[in-house]
Design a protein around this motif. Structure first.
Motif, PDB file in Angstrom:
ATOM      1  N   LYS A 253       0.920  -1.376   0.037  1.00  0.00           N
ATOM      2  CA  LYS A 253       0.029   0.008  -0.050  1.00  0.00           C
ATOM      3  C   LYS A 253       0.983   1.126  -0.019  1.00  0.00           C
ATOM      4  O   LYS A 253       0.378   2.420  -0.566  1.00  0.00           O
ATOM      5  N   LYS A 254       2.048   1.015   0.747  1.00  0.00           N
ATOM      6  CA  LYS A 254       2.962   2.394   0.791  1.00  0.00           C
ATOM      7  C   LYS A 254       3.995   2.320  -0.261  1.00  0.00           C
ATOM      8  O   LYS A 254       4.608   1.066  -0.767  1.00  0.00           O
ATOM      9  N   SER A 255       4.348   3.345  -1.015  1.00  0.00           N
ATOM     10  CA  SER A 255       5.293   3.390  -2.099  1.00  0.00           C
ATOM     11  C   SER A 255       6.742   3.329  -1.672  1.00  0.00           C
ATOM     12  O   SER A 255       7.531   2.682  -2.157  1.00  0.00           O
ATOM     13  N   ARG A 256       6.967   3.540  -0.266  1.00  0.00           N
ATOM     14  CA  ARG A 256       8.160   3.184   0.356  1.00  0.00           C
ATOM     15  C   ARG A 256       8.115   2.071   1.382  1.00  0.00           C
ATOM     16  O   ARG A 256       8.697   1.955   2.225  1.00  0.00           O
ATOM     17  N   GLY A 257       7.208   1.164   1.313  1.00  0.00           N
ATOM     18  CA  GLY A 257       6.956   0.002   1.953  1.00  0.00           C
ATOM     19  C   GLY A 257       8.284  -0.896   2.049  1.00  0.00           C
ATOM     20  O   GLY A 257       9.149  -0.480   1.403  1.00  0.00           O
ATOM     21  N   ASP A 258       8.160  -1.918   2.843  1.00  0.00           N
ATOM     22  CA  ASP A 258       9.297  -2.868   3.081  1.00  0.00           C
ATOM     23  C   ASP A 258       9.655  -3.462   1.744  1.00  0.00           C
ATOM     24  O   ASP A 258       8.781  -4.299   1.242  1.00  0.00           O
ATOM     25  N   LYS A 259      10.912  -2.832   1.338  1.00  0.00           N
ATOM     26  CA  LYS A 259      11.238  -3.470  -0.071  1.00  0.00           C
ATOM     27  C   LYS A 259      11.430  -4.966  -0.107  1.00  0.00           C
ATOM     28  O   LYS A 259      11.298  -5.597  -1.075  1.00  0.00           O
ATOM     29  N   GLU A 260      12.171  -5.509   1.145  1.00  0.00           N
ATOM     30  CA  GLU A 260      12.587  -6.728   1.137  1.00  0.00           C
ATOM     31  C   GLU A 260      11.333  -7.554   1.076  1.00  0.00           C
ATOM     32  O   GLU A 260      11.393  -9.031   0.550  1.00  0.00           O
ATOM     33  N   ARG A 261      10.251  -7.114   1.603  1.00  0.00           N
ATOM     34  CA  ARG A 261       8.952  -7.961   1.928  1.00  0.00           C
ATOM     35  C   ARG A 261       8.358  -8.021   0.524  1.00  0.00           C
ATOM     36  O   ARG A 261       7.973  -9.048  -0.011  1.00  0.00           O
ATOM     37  N   LYS A 262       8.576  -6.756  -0.230  1.00  0.00           N
ATOM     38  CA  LYS A 262       7.828  -6.811  -1.518  1.00  0.00           C
ATOM     39  C   LYS A 262       8.717  -7.841  -2.455  1.00  0.00           C
ATOM     40  O   LYS A 262       8.085  -8.478  -3.215  1.00  0.00           O
TER      41      LYS A 262
END
Length: 296
Positions: A253-262
């Motif tokens: 949902k967040k553009s800067r969300g957890d990159k590793e999780r994505k």
């Protein structure tokens, strides 16, 4: 114009067999005729009073069940599917249907749990579900010495009808539980997938589909199994149950969300999507294309 008078000719022995010269022959013929009438009447009475043959339950014309299936621990949105399936579908096939409908990757153990509502002995006004059946992908004779009750049964040998339309079940103490003859009443059916994460799917029987429903939706020869609706993107495999699924949705949902999780979801997750995750997006047509491959 006056009507013509009818001719009243006396019957002769040549036109009436019962007026033969011999009286004994006439009596014998009359007796034979009477016996044939008695036998014919008896045969008719036997046909009327004989029990009718019950209709074959395994017919192609039997209306499908309409089921709603909901993943209990999911929300915003709750992942649900609306299915039309044959009553004769075995539970091993139903497992395949649920895997496809919910977008799972079939990489964990599963079980079907059947419970029936009963009154508590101490408080009669309290109703609790009593386990009566467990179905698994197991061979006959497995788990003999583990002391489980109910003992897990082979899901290949049970159909949906066997569960939804059964009127009597046995409790652990041997007592019988009678349920309403209305399909699905007082009965709870759950599909548990991934015993570790504990994804429970509550299955409810709504009733029967109209006989021509599939022809209307898909034309003649439409698949026996259809997904008619639902909501929610398939849940990610091995995401860590409800908390992990919520964290994963928040990350996208967040553009800067957890990159590793994505990145994990896009490249590693067994049922991930390189395009990312939209919690509300799913494709019913893709689901039905896969369901058409399941042999009912």
């Amino acid at each position: 114009m006056p009507k013509a008078a009818k001719s009243k000719s006396r019957p002769t022995s040549s036109t009436n067999p019962l007026s033969a010269k011999s009286g004994n022959a006439a009596k014998a013929a009359a007796h034979t005729t009477a016996n044939s009438r008695v036998n014919e009447k008896a045969a008719q009475e036997k046909t009327v009073t004989a029990p009718k043959q019950a209709p074959d339950p395994n017919t192609d014309n039997e209306p499908n069940y309409l089921l709603t299936v909901a993943m209990i621990l999911s929300h915003d949105p709750m992942i649900t599917r609306f299915l039309s399936v044959p009553p004769t579908l075995t539970f091993d096939k139903f497992h395949q249907v649920l895997q496809i409908a919910f977008g799972w990757a079939n990489c964990h153990m599963h079980a079907f749990n059947v419970e029936v509502e009963v009154e508590v002995e101490v408080k009669k006004d309290r109703i609790i579900p009593q386990p009566v059946l467990i179905l698994q992908n197991t061979l006959d004779g497995d788990d003999d010495d583990l002391g489980f009750w109910p003992k897990p049964q082979n899901e290949k040998k049970w159909t949906l009808r066997d569960v939804f339309e059964r009127e009597e079940w046995e409790k652990e103490d041997g007592k019988k539980i009678k349920v309403s003859n209305k399909p699905g009443a007082q009965l709870h059916l759950r599909y548990e997938y991934d015993i570790g994460d504990g994804w429970d799917h509550q299955i409810n029987l709504l009733g029967r589909a109209e006989k021509n429903l599939h022809d209307v939706l898909g034309g003649p020869g439409a698949p026996a199994i259809l997904c008619l609706g639902g909501e929610g993107h398939p849940c990610a495999e091995d995401c860590g149950s409800e908390p992990g699924w919520e964290d994963l949705k928040d990350a996208f949902k967040k553009s800067r969300g957890d990159k590793e999780r994505k990145d994990w979801y896009k490249t590693v997750c067994a049922n991930g999507d390189p395009k990312g995750l939209d919690p509300y997006r799913w494709d019913m047509f893709e689901v039905n294309d896969e369901l058409a491959k399941v042999k009912a």
